[in-house]
Design a protein around this motif. Structure first.
Motif, PDB file in Angstrom:
ATOM      1  N   MET A   1      -5.203   4.577   7.207  1.00 33.07           N
ATOM      2  CA  MET A   1      -3.994   4.505   7.334  1.00 33.07           C
ATOM      3  C   MET A   1      -3.485   3.005   8.065  1.00 33.07           C
ATOM      4  SD  MET A   1      -2.680   5.994   4.639  1.00 33.07           S
ATOM      5  CE  MET A   1      -1.292   5.547   4.505  1.00 33.07           C
ATOM      6  N   CYS A   2      -4.013   2.954   9.030  1.00 34.70           N
ATOM      7  CA  CYS A   2      -4.275   1.790   9.652  1.00 34.70           C
ATOM      8  C   CYS A   2      -4.789   0.277   9.032  1.00 34.70           C
ATOM      9  CB  CYS A   2      -4.670   1.942  11.371  1.00 34.70           C
ATOM     10  SG  CYS A   2      -3.014   2.680  12.579  1.00 34.70           S
ATOM     11  N   ALA A   3      -5.952   0.626   9.059  1.00 34.41           N
ATOM     12  CA  ALA A   3      -6.883  -0.834   8.055  1.00 34.41           C
ATOM     13  C   ALA A   3      -6.552  -1.001   6.609  1.00 34.41           C
ATOM     14  CB  ALA A   3      -8.449   0.146   7.190  1.00 34.41           C
ATOM     15  N   ILE A   4      -5.324  -0.544   6.011  1.00 25.04           N
ATOM     16  CA  ILE A   4      -5.079  -0.192   5.237  1.00 25.04           C
ATOM     17  C   ILE A   4      -4.010  -0.991   5.498  1.00 25.04           C
ATOM     18  CG2 ILE A   4      -3.419   0.427   3.156  1.00 25.04           C
ATOM     19  CD1 ILE A   4      -5.653   2.546   3.088  1.00 25.04           C
ATOM     20  N   ALA A   5      -2.488  -1.348   6.419  1.00 24.60           N
ATOM     21  CA  ALA A   5      -1.599  -1.831   6.713  1.00 24.60           C
ATOM     22  C   ALA A   5      -2.338  -2.414   7.484  1.00 24.60           C
ATOM     23  CB  ALA A   5      -1.036  -1.143   7.955  1.00 24.60           C
ATOM     24  N   SER A   6      -3.373  -3.275   7.826  1.00 23.87           N
ATOM     25  CA  SER A   6      -3.337  -4.330   8.085  1.00 23.87           C
ATOM     26  C   SER A   6      -4.047  -5.435   7.602  1.00 23.87           C
ATOM     27  CB  SER A   6      -5.135  -4.551   8.801  1.00 23.87           C
ATOM     28  OG  SER A   6      -6.018  -3.734   8.984  1.00 23.87           O
ATOM     29  N   ARG A   7      -4.118  -5.109   6.148  1.00 19.75           N
ATOM     30  CA  ARG A   7      -4.738  -5.608   4.970  1.00 19.75           C
ATOM     31  C   ARG A   7      -3.367  -5.811   3.817  1.00 19.75           C
ATOM     32  NH1 ARG A   7     -10.324  -4.575   2.303  1.00 19.75           N
ATOM     33  NH2 ARG A   7     -11.874  -4.695   4.025  1.00 19.75           N
ATOM     34  N   SER A   8      -2.569  -5.300   4.448  1.00 16.84           N
ATOM     35  CA  SER A   8      -1.835  -5.821   3.318  1.00 16.84           C
ATOM     36  C   SER A   8      -0.205  -6.586   3.445  1.00 16.84           C
ATOM     37  CB  SER A   8      -0.297  -4.411   2.920  1.00 16.84           C
ATOM     38  OG  SER A   8      -0.335  -3.539   3.839  1.00 16.84           O
ATOM     39  N   SER A   9      -0.582  -7.471   5.460  1.00 20.15           N
ATOM     40  CA  SER A   9      -0.087  -7.499   5.457  1.00 20.15           C
ATOM     41  C   SER A   9      -0.549  -8.810   5.864  1.00 20.15           C
ATOM     42  CB  SER A   9       0.567  -7.789   7.061  1.00 20.15           C
ATOM     43  OG  SER A   9      -1.387  -7.064   8.233  1.00 20.15           O
ATOM     44  N   SER A  10      -1.409  -9.186   5.761  1.00 16.55           N
ATOM     45  CA  SER A  10      -2.731 -10.145   5.203  1.00 16.55           C
ATOM     46  C   SER A  10      -2.564 -10.506   3.955  1.00 16.55           C
ATOM     47  CB  SER A  10      -3.993 -10.658   6.059  1.00 16.55           C
ATOM     48  OG  SER A  10      -5.229  -9.798   5.688  1.00 16.55           O
ATOM     49  N   SER A  11      -1.838 -10.102   2.947  1.00 13.17           N
ATOM     50  CA  SER A  11      -2.458 -10.386   1.643  1.00 13.17           C
ATOM     51  C   SER A  11      -1.507 -11.358   0.983  1.00 13.17           C
ATOM     52  CB  SER A  11      -2.047  -8.595   0.648  1.00 13.17           C
ATOM     53  OG  SER A  11      -1.433  -8.355   0.542  1.00 13.17           O
ATOM     54  N   GLY A  12      -0.716 -12.432   1.621  1.00 13.14           N
ATOM     55  CA  GLY A  12      -0.228 -12.892   0.610  1.00 13.14           C
ATOM     56  C   GLY A  12      -0.813 -13.821   0.433  1.00 13.14           C
ATOM     57  N   LEU A  13      -2.149 -14.460   0.785  1.00 11.71           N
ATOM     58  CA  LEU A  13      -2.819 -15.909  -0.253  1.00 11.71           C
ATOM     59  C   LEU A  13      -3.719 -14.846  -1.323  1.00 11.71           C
ATOM     60  CD1 LEU A  13      -4.683 -18.059  -0.430  1.00 11.71           C
ATOM     61  CD2 LEU A  13      -6.398 -17.118   0.680  1.00 11.71           C
ATOM     62  N   ALA A  14      -3.983 -13.367  -1.124  1.00  9.68           N
ATOM     63  CA  ALA A  14      -4.539 -12.859  -2.344  1.00  9.68           C
ATOM     64  C   ALA A  14      -3.350 -12.521  -3.598  1.00  9.68           C
ATOM     65  CB  ALA A  14      -5.111 -11.201  -1.440  1.00  9.68           C
ATOM     66  N   MET A  15      -1.859 -12.346  -2.826  1.00  5.66           N
ATOM     67  CA  MET A  15      -1.393 -12.768  -4.044  1.00  5.66           C
ATOM     68  C   MET A  15      -0.549 -13.882  -5.024  1.00  5.66           C
ATOM     69  SD  MET A  15       1.336 -10.584  -5.202  1.00  5.66           S
ATOM     70  CE  MET A  15       1.836  -8.840  -4.217  1.00  5.66           C
ATOM     71  N   GLY A  16      -0.604 -14.874  -4.505  1.00  5.81           N
ATOM     72  CA  GLY A  16      -0.419 -16.244  -4.849  1.00  5.81           C
ATOM     73  C   GLY A  16      -1.956 -16.773  -5.679  1.00  5.81           C
ATOM     74  N   ALA A  17      -2.852 -16.196  -5.582  1.00  3.72           N
ATOM     75  CA  ALA A  17      -4.186 -16.261  -6.184  1.00  3.72           C
ATOM     76  C   ALA A  17      -4.309 -14.885  -7.525  1.00  3.72           C
ATOM     77  CB  ALA A  17      -5.506 -15.691  -4.799  1.00  3.72           C
TER      78      ALA A  17
ATOM     79  N   ALA B   1      -3.006 -14.868 -13.007  1.00  2.16           N
ATOM     80  CA  ALA B   1      -1.813 -14.412 -13.644  1.00  2.16           C
ATOM     81  C   ALA B   1      -1.374 -15.517 -15.474  1.00  2.16           C
ATOM     82  CB  ALA B   1      -1.196 -13.273 -13.696  1.00  2.16           C
ATOM     83  N   ALA B   2      -0.840 -16.413 -14.262  1.00  2.00           N
ATOM     84  CA  ALA B   2      -0.217 -17.516 -15.058  1.00  2.00           C
ATOM     85  C   ALA B   2      -1.432 -18.625 -16.166  1.00  2.00           C
ATOM     86  CB  ALA B   2       0.679 -18.059 -13.936  1.00  2.00           C
ATOM     87  N   PHE B   3      -2.626 -18.921 -14.815  1.00  2.00           N
ATOM     88  CA  PHE B   3      -3.641 -19.616 -16.271  1.00  2.00           C
ATOM     89  C   PHE B   3      -3.979 -18.154 -18.023  1.00  2.00           C
ATOM     90  CE2 PHE B   3      -8.201 -19.717 -16.557  1.00  2.00           C
ATOM     91  CZ  PHE B   3      -8.267 -21.504 -17.553  1.00  2.00           C
ATOM     92  N   ALA B   4      -3.911 -17.066 -16.729  1.00  3.68           N
ATOM     93  CA  ALA B   4      -4.612 -16.189 -18.116  1.00  3.68           C
ATOM     94  C   ALA B   4      -3.555 -16.769 -19.359  1.00  3.68           C
ATOM     95  CB  ALA B   4      -4.899 -15.271 -18.623  1.00  3.68           C
ATOM     96  N   LEU B   5      -1.840 -16.757 -18.926  1.00  3.03           N
ATOM     97  CA  LEU B   5      -0.698 -16.821 -19.840  1.00  3.03           C
ATOM     98  C   LEU B   5      -1.231 -17.355 -20.374  1.00  3.03           C
ATOM     99  CD1 LEU B   5       1.373 -15.103 -21.004  1.00  3.03           C
ATOM    100  CD2 LEU B   5       2.592 -16.417 -19.206  1.00  3.03           C
ATOM    101  N   VAL B   6      -1.437 -19.031 -20.037  1.00  3.33           N
ATOM    102  CA  VAL B   6      -1.235 -20.160 -20.361  1.00  3.33           C
ATOM    103  C   VAL B   6      -2.709 -20.368 -21.150  1.00  3.33           C
ATOM    104  CG1 VAL B   6      -1.764 -22.860 -19.905  1.00  3.33           C
ATOM    105  CG2 VAL B   6       0.027 -21.356 -18.231  1.00  3.33           C
ATOM    106  N   LEU B   7      -3.542 -19.524 -21.062  1.00  2.00           N
ATOM    107  CA  LEU B   7      -4.851 -19.486 -21.961  1.00  2.00           C
ATOM    108  C   LEU B   7      -4.571 -19.131 -23.173  1.00  2.00           C
ATOM    109  CD1 LEU B   7      -7.921 -20.682 -22.284  1.00  2.00           C
ATOM    110  CD2 LEU B   7      -8.610 -18.751 -21.293  1.00  2.00           C
TER     111      LEU B   7
END
Length: 93
Positions: free
Chosen positions: A29-45, A50-56
């Protein structure tokens, strides 16, 4: 019916858990919590993918390259179909 598998399962059921398993849930659970706090870049990607797939999808549907047409008509009754298993097996390759 007593097989070797039955006696092995009985030994596993009576054995004490490994000492290294103590606190495993907390570590996971600590490992999951530490990864979810640094997932801002992953969310943007993910959002940009998703936007690219929609436009395509919209562009590929709006701008067709050529009109699709059937090469030959396949009748279920009448003339034998070129894709029938009997005709595929008889043709030389």
């Amino acid at each position: 019916m007593n097989n070797d598998i039955d006696s092995a399962l009985a030994r596993f059921a009576g054995a004490e858990p490994h000492a290294g398993l103590a606190g495993l849930e907390d570590r996971v659970m600590c490992a999951i919590a530490s990864r979810s706090s640094s997932s801002g870049l992953a969310m943007g990607a993910s959002l940009s993918a998703a936007a690219f797939a929609l436009v395509l999808g919209i562009v590929s549907n709006a701008v067709p390259l050529a009109e699709a047409r059937a090469v030959s008509t396949l009748a279920p009754f009448g003339a034998p179909s070129p894709l029938a298993p009997s005709s595929l097996l008889l043709e030389p390759r």
